[in-house]
Design a protein around this motif. Structure first.
Motif, short mmCIF file in Angstrom:
data_model
loop_
_atom_site.label_atom_id
_atom_site.label_comp_id
_atom_site.label_asym_id
_atom_site.label_seq_id
_atom_site.Cartn_x
_atom_site.Cartn_y
_atom_site.Cartn_z
N SER A 106 5.08 -9.14 32.83
CA SER A 106 4.06 -8.16 32.45
C SER A 106 2.96 -8.78 31.59
O SER A 106 1.82 -8.31 31.60
CB SER A 106 4.71 -7.01 31.68
N ILE A 107 3.31 -9.83 30.84
CA ILE A 107 2.36 -10.35 29.86
C ILE A 107 1.44 -11.43 30.43
O ILE A 107 0.49 -11.87 29.77
CB ILE A 107 3.11 -10.88 28.62
N ALA A 117 -4.00 -8.11 22.41
CA ALA A 117 -3.01 -8.71 21.51
C ALA A 117 -1.64 -8.85 22.13
O ALA A 117 -0.83 -9.65 21.67
CB ALA A 117 -2.91 -7.89 20.22
N GLY A 118 -1.36 -8.07 23.19
CA GLY A 118 -0.04 -8.13 23.79
C GLY A 118 0.22 -6.92 24.65
O GLY A 118 -0.70 -6.29 25.17
N VAL A 160 5.25 -6.46 22.12
CA VAL A 160 5.26 -7.90 22.36
C VAL A 160 3.86 -8.42 22.02
O VAL A 160 2.89 -8.03 22.66
CB VAL A 160 5.62 -8.25 23.82
N TYR A 161 3.77 -9.28 21.02
CA TYR A 161 2.48 -9.74 20.53
C TYR A 161 2.25 -11.23 20.81
O TYR A 161 3.21 -12.02 20.86
CB TYR A 161 2.38 -9.53 19.01
N LYS A 195 -6.63 -4.66 21.46
CA LYS A 195 -5.96 -3.61 22.23
C LYS A 195 -4.67 -4.17 22.82
O LYS A 195 -4.43 -5.38 22.79
CB LYS A 195 -6.88 -3.08 23.32
N MET A 196 -3.85 -3.27 23.32
CA MET A 196 -2.58 -3.62 23.95
C MET A 196 -2.54 -3.04 25.36
O MET A 196 -3.22 -2.05 25.66
CB MET A 196 -1.41 -3.07 23.13
N ILE A 197 -1.74 -3.64 26.23
CA ILE A 197 -1.57 -3.13 27.58
C ILE A 197 -0.23 -2.38 27.66
O ILE A 197 0.82 -2.97 27.40
CB ILE A 197 -1.60 -4.27 28.61
#
Length: 296
Positions: A106-107, A117-118, A160-161, A195-197
């Motif tokens: 995913s990352i 950021a993660g 998760v960063y 932002k994050m996903i």
């Protein structure tokens, strides 16, 4: 070098760590390091870790420190992590067998994205039931704060960063005789720039313990008032809505009453709001004292 660090703060949890270890050695993807931050344990934690290192089934890094609490253990983890990404899996939690695989799959999309950021994944109970709500569809990126405030997502989620992002944000302060600054403080600071996903995949399996911080939040408010006041001041300054600012002002007043640090009431950018919250803060303080009286 591995890609992901799974770090685990622990204090006298030798009776629970074997369960987490079993879930990690059974991962379908081995591209991770398990970093254990031993926050002053006096039980069999070290002996267990030495045994697991000898088995060679999981890449383990172990760091011991005098007891500083959860936020102090997070500081130590961020100081030592060398992988691109990191996530915290608590000592009373586990990972599903494909947890690391799902995270790394995913990352991939955030590797070269400067303003991301993660990722934010799901927590589930040990039966696999998702805690709270799923991520809303149609959102490519968001902040953790917006996810809860704007999109009304509920329940604990797994973060998760990028390690470089966590390193650039100030460490949690450590106060004498206190052991906690809310971990959400650092995530809120990250939200101001990144932002994050959101990802609808289960990264972590959770089983809350009777001695865990989640089940003892009112006690935490009373035992760590300076740490909570520090976080409340930041939220008063950064929250967008007046309702949220005022709620945090009430909590700031209560924390100041517990610590005796009334100067904290004047450290935000909204002093008049905090002063208006004093009657409500007094009532909250009395409520917490009543609810935690037997434990003092």
């Amino acid at each position: 070098m591995k890609t992901l660090t799974v770090f685990t703060p622990t204090y006298n949890r030798a009776y629970l760590l074997p369960r987490l270890y079993r879930s990690l050695k059974g991962q379908s993807c081995k591209d991770f390091i398990w970093m254990i931050i031993d926050d002053g344990s006096t039980d069999e934690t070290l002996q267990l870790v030495e045994k697991w290192k000898g088995e060679g089934l999981v890449d383990i890094e172990y760091f011991y420190q005098e007891n500083q609490g959860m936020s102090g253990a997070h500081n130590t983890a961020y100081q030592h992590i060398k992988t691109l990404y990191n996530t915290c899996i608590d000592s009373d939690d586990m990972m599903p067998g494909n947890g690391v695989e799902l995270i790394l799959r995913s990352i991939k999309s955030v590797d070269d994205t400067k303003d991301i950021a993660g990722i934010i994944g799901l927590d589930a109970d040990v039966s696999g039931k998702v805690l709270g709500t799923l991520m809303p569809t149609g959102i490519e990126s968001t902040t953790l704060n917006e996810l809860h405030r704007k999109d009304k997502v509920t329940g604990d989620k797994k973060l998760v960063y990028k390690t470089e992002v966590m390193r650039e944000i100030e460490p949690y302060p450590v106060y004498p005789n206190e052991r906690l600054v809310p971990l959400s403080h650092k995530y809120l600071l990250a939200d101001q720039k990144y932002k994050m996903i959101p990802v609808n995949e289960i990264f972590c399996l959770v089983e809350y313990q009777e001695d865990g911080s989640t089940r003892n939040m009112l006690k935490q408010y009373r035992r760590h008032p300076k740490g909570f006041a520090y976080a409340r001041i930041t939220r008063i300054n950064l929250e967008k809505g007046l309702k949220e600012k005022f709620k945090n002002a009430i909590h700031l007043v209560s924390s100041g009453l517990f610590s005796g640090d009334y100067k904290s009431w004047f450290k935000s950018q909204h002093t008049l709001l905090v002063l208006a919250a004093i009657p409500f803060g007094v009532l909250l303080n009395l409520y917490i004292r009543l609810k935690t009286k037997k434990n003092q």
